[in-house]
Design an enzyme around this catalytic site. Structure first.
Site, PDB file in Angstrom:
ATOM      1  N   ILE A  99       0.830  -1.207   0.000  1.00  0.00           N
ATOM      2  CA  ILE A  99       0.000   0.000   0.000  1.00  0.00           C
ATOM      3  C   ILE A  99       0.869   1.264   0.000  1.00  0.00           C
ATOM      4  O   ILE A  99       0.593   2.219  -0.732  1.00  0.00           O
ATOM      5  CB  ILE A  99      -0.962  -0.028   1.213  1.00  0.00           C
ATOM      6  N   THR A 146      -1.405  -7.496  -1.206  1.00  0.00           N
ATOM      7  CA  THR A 146      -0.042  -6.997  -0.996  1.00  0.00           C
ATOM      8  C   THR A 146       0.830  -8.153  -0.486  1.00  0.00           C
ATOM      9  O   THR A 146       0.300  -9.191  -0.079  1.00  0.00           O
ATOM     10  CB  THR A 146      -0.011  -5.887   0.075  1.00  0.00           C
ATOM     11  N   TYR A 205      -2.712  -7.476  16.764  1.00  0.00           N
ATOM     12  CA  TYR A 205      -2.849  -6.684  15.529  1.00  0.00           C
ATOM     13  C   TYR A 205      -4.114  -5.827  15.591  1.00  0.00           C
ATOM     14  O   TYR A 205      -4.075  -4.618  15.333  1.00  0.00           O
ATOM     15  CB  TYR A 205      -2.897  -7.611  14.308  1.00  0.00           C
ATOM     16  N   LYS A 217      -4.350  -1.619  15.656  1.00  0.00           N
ATOM     17  CA  LYS A 217      -5.020  -0.807  14.636  1.00  0.00           C
ATOM     18  C   LYS A 217      -6.160   0.020  15.247  1.00  0.00           C
ATOM     19  O   LYS A 217      -6.422   1.137  14.797  1.00  0.00           O
ATOM     20  CB  LYS A 217      -5.511  -1.704  13.496  1.00  0.00           C
ATOM     21  N   ARG A 234       4.060  12.081  15.159  1.00  0.00           N
ATOM     22  CA  ARG A 234       4.549  13.093  16.105  1.00  0.00           C
ATOM     23  C   ARG A 234       5.622  13.966  15.436  1.00  0.00           C
ATOM     24  O   ARG A 234       5.584  15.203  15.513  1.00  0.00           O
ATOM     25  CB  ARG A 234       5.118  12.364  17.323  1.00  0.00           C
TER      26      ARG A 234
END
Ligand SMILES: NC(=O)c1ccc[n+]([C@@H]2O[C@H](COP(=O)([O-])OP(=O)(O)OC[C@H]3O[C@@H](n4cnc5c(N)ncnc54)[C@H](O)[C@@H]3O)[C@@H](O)[C@H]2O)c1
Length: 266
Positions: free
Chosen positions: A18, A206, A171, A175, A127
């Site tokens: 991506i 991907t 995971y 997210k 950041r």
């Protein structure tokens, strides 16, 4: 006329995933200053070669590094600013899927690895990007009726930040954290003319999904559930990312845009 006069930054931009699709889409859309980074030196070189041959006018800054390293994000953004002067569109894409395990079987090291890359690494990157964005002058919108934009951050979360699936607690949580961080930053940086959004891809074709048979088999039921019954292409995610970066999305703030063929609607 390009919508992207400013400087784009993409993490996790190596190879054919991506991030690479986002970097290529920026170049195809006329963005002429693009900084790309990845932990994998060979795959980031592949992205550089593809963009350079298709868009020779594009200036590229290419860095290899680990976004989970405390120092790397700052060093990388400092290099971008010294070469290109600013950061306008920052896309934080680097991530890992991790092992397929229930919580009780997940080693602490694996939980930490996934969260250090997907959540903490995304936070470290955004950041550093936000620190630069607040200092720079805004760029005019493509539409004189709209306010100028000082910067736009797009974090790559996942449909699994919204719904969960078996054997992926670390995971999914990493997210969800990205979505929460996106909303919180959107609130804090609206006053600076900076927009912060995220994209939540569904199953996308991907290397993360395709490189291991075990992962492909694990993911197949998700495609049967999704109304569109296919994998998405990296370019289909990239289009959503570029929209959120552009001044066409001038009133879109703190949004988690799902690009999943309808999976979470079922
Ligand atoms: N493919 C999918 O189905 C899917 C679905 C939802 C979300 N996502 C998310 O999209 C993003 C891109 O994933 P992808 O599918 O393109 O996979 P990918 O494996 O092709 O791309 C991820 C890239 O991140 C890089 N990376 C990994 N760890 C890194 C680190 N510590 N520092 C710097 N770079 C690092 C990898 O080298 C790789 O190039 C990830 O955040 C992933 O979680 C992917």
């Amino acid at each position: 006329m390009t919508l992207f006069h400013g400087v784009a930054v993409v993490t996790g931009a190596g190879g054919t995933g991506i991030g690479a699709a986002v970097a290529k889409a920026f170049a195809a859309a006329g963005c002429e200053r693009i900084a790309i980074t990845d932990i994998n030196e060979t795959s980031i070189e592949q992205t550089r070669a593809t963009i350079s041959s298709a868009h020779p006018k594009t200036q590229l800054l290419v860095e290899t590094g680990n976004i989970a390293d405390d120092k790397f994000a700052e060093t990388f953004i400092n290099k971008v600013v010294s070469q290109f002067g600013r950061v306008d569109y920052a896309v934080n894409c680097a991530g890992v899927l991790g092992q397929s395990l229930r919580s009780a079987e997940t080693p602490i090291e694996e939980f930490d690895r996934i969260n250090n890359i997907n959540y903490r690494g995304c936070w470290l990157s955004s950041r550093a990007e936000l620190k630069q964005m607040v200092k720079q002058d805004p760029l005019p919108s493509h539409d004189p009726e709209r306010p100028p934009q000082r910067g736009a951050v797009v974090n790559i979360a996942s449909q699994l930040g919204i719904v969960s699936r078996p054997t992926a607690p670390s995971y999914c949580a990493s997210k969800s954290a990205v979505i929460g961080m996106t909303r919180a930053d959107a609130i804090d940086y609206s006053q600076d003319g900076i927009r912060v959004n995220c994209v939540c891809p569904g199953v996308i074709e991907t290397p993360m999904i395709m490189k291991e048979t075990e992962v492909r088999e694990r993911i197949t039921p998700a495609m049967e559930i999704a109304p569109m019954k296919r994998m998405g292409k990296p370019a289909e995610v990239a289009d959503a990312v570029l929209f959120l970066c552009s001044t066409q999305a001038s009133f879109v703030q703190g949004h988690a845009m799902v690009v999943d063929g309808g999976y979470i609607t079922v």
